[in-house]
Design a protein around this motif. Sequence first.
Motif, short mmCIF file in Angstrom:
data_model
loop_
_atom_site.label_atom_id
_atom_site.label_comp_id
_atom_site.label_asym_id
_atom_site.label_seq_id
_atom_site.Cartn_x
_atom_site.Cartn_y
_atom_site.Cartn_z
N ILE A 46 0.84 -1.09 -0.01
CA ILE A 46 -0.09 0.16 0.08
C ILE A 46 1.10 1.11 0.66
N LYS A 47 2.13 1.78 0.66
CA LYS A 47 2.53 2.67 1.15
C LYS A 47 3.20 2.55 0.25
N GLN A 48 3.94 1.49 -1.25
CA GLN A 48 4.70 2.33 -2.58
C GLN A 48 3.63 2.51 -3.42
N LYS A 49 2.23 1.97 -3.46
CA LYS A 49 1.31 2.09 -4.67
C LYS A 49 0.80 3.68 -4.32
N LEU A 50 1.02 4.31 -3.05
CA LEU A 50 0.59 4.75 -2.44
C LEU A 50 0.82 6.50 -2.86
N ILE A 51 2.83 6.82 -2.61
CA ILE A 51 4.06 7.68 -2.87
C ILE A 51 3.41 7.81 -4.22
N LYS A 52 3.47 6.02 -5.02
CA LYS A 52 3.55 6.47 -6.42
C LYS A 52 2.03 6.57 -7.27
N ASN A 53 1.13 6.91 -6.49
CA ASN A 53 -0.09 7.70 -7.28
C ASN A 53 -0.44 9.04 -7.45
N PHE A 54 0.26 8.95 -5.35
CA PHE A 54 -0.25 10.42 -5.08
C PHE A 54 1.00 11.17 -4.81
N GLY A 55 1.86 10.92 -4.40
CA GLY A 55 3.31 11.50 -4.10
C GLY A 55 4.19 11.91 -2.30
N LYS A 56 5.60 11.64 -3.01
CA LYS A 56 5.80 11.71 -1.09
C LYS A 56 5.15 11.97 -0.21
N GLU A 57 4.40 13.13 -0.43
CA GLU A 57 4.10 13.83 1.06
C GLU A 57 2.90 12.79 1.44
N SER A 58 2.65 11.69 1.19
CA SER A 58 1.16 11.14 1.37
C SER A 58 2.33 10.47 2.73
N TYR A 59 3.28 10.19 3.39
CA TYR A 59 3.26 9.83 4.41
C TYR A 59 4.75 11.16 5.00
N ILE A 60 4.58 10.72 6.11
CA ILE A 60 5.58 11.52 6.70
C ILE A 60 5.99 11.04 8.52
N ASP A 61 7.41 11.02 8.01
CA ASP A 61 8.38 9.16 8.77
C ASP A 61 7.53 8.29 9.03
N ASN A 62 7.68 7.57 7.05
CA ASN A 62 6.67 6.36 7.49
C ASN A 62 5.50 6.38 8.00
N VAL A 63 4.80 7.71 8.56
CA VAL A 63 3.60 7.83 8.90
C VAL A 63 2.06 8.04 8.31
N LEU A 64 1.27 6.94 7.72
CA LEU A 64 0.04 8.51 6.81
C LEU A 64 -0.69 9.42 6.68
#
Length: 196
Positions: A46-64
Motif C-alpha cells: 500500500i505504501k509504495q502504491k500510495l507514494i507512486k500515485n499521490f506523491g511523497k507527501e502521502s507519508y511523514i516519517d513513515n506514517v500516513l
Amino acid sequence: MKIVGLTGGIGSGKTTVANFFAENKNVAIYIADVEAKKLMNSSEIIKQKLIKNFGKESYIDNVLNRKFIANLVFNNKEKLSELNAIVHPEVKKHFQEFIKKNNDKDYIIYENAILFESKSNLYCNIIITVYADIDTKINRVISRDSSTKKEVLNRMQNQWKDNKKIIQSNYIILNKNLDETKIKVSKIHHILTVSF
C-alpha cells in the motif's frame, strides 16, 4: 461461517452497533475502516502504491499523512477511486485471514461504510444497514471529528444514499435511541444464533 455485513452512512452509528454486537462472546468483529488505516501504515504494498500515485507527501516519517490524503480524495471522485483500488484488495486479503482465525465463532460482523460501493456485500450472508436522520448524522460527525458541515456533506456525497442500502438489506436499525438500538441488536443476534 456466517458473514454479517454491517453498513450505514457516515455518522449513522455503525461502530456503536458493532460494539453492541461485540458484547456477545461468540461473535468476532471486523471494522474495515480501522483495519484499512492500520494497513495503510503497515503494508509495504500500500505504501509504495500510495507514494507512486499521490506523491511523497502521502507519508511523514513513515506514517500516513491522513490530512493530505483526505484533502486529495474527498473532493475528487477519481482520486477516491484510485485510493480505494489500492487499499481495498489488501483489506479483503486481510479479512480472509481474519475469517480463518475466527472460524469457531457463531458469526463475524464485517463493518464497512462502503459495503455496497466496494462490492463487499457479495461475500456476506446477511446485511444490516444502520441509519439515522441527516441532521443527527451531521452533528455526530462534527462533534466526533471536529469537521465542518461542508466536509461532512462532501463525504456523504461519496456514499450511497440510505434508501438504496436499506432495500438491499436483511435488517435495518434506526439508530436514534441507544436503548432501542441495543434491543434491536439483541433480537438480530438471537435470530442469527438460534434461528439461522
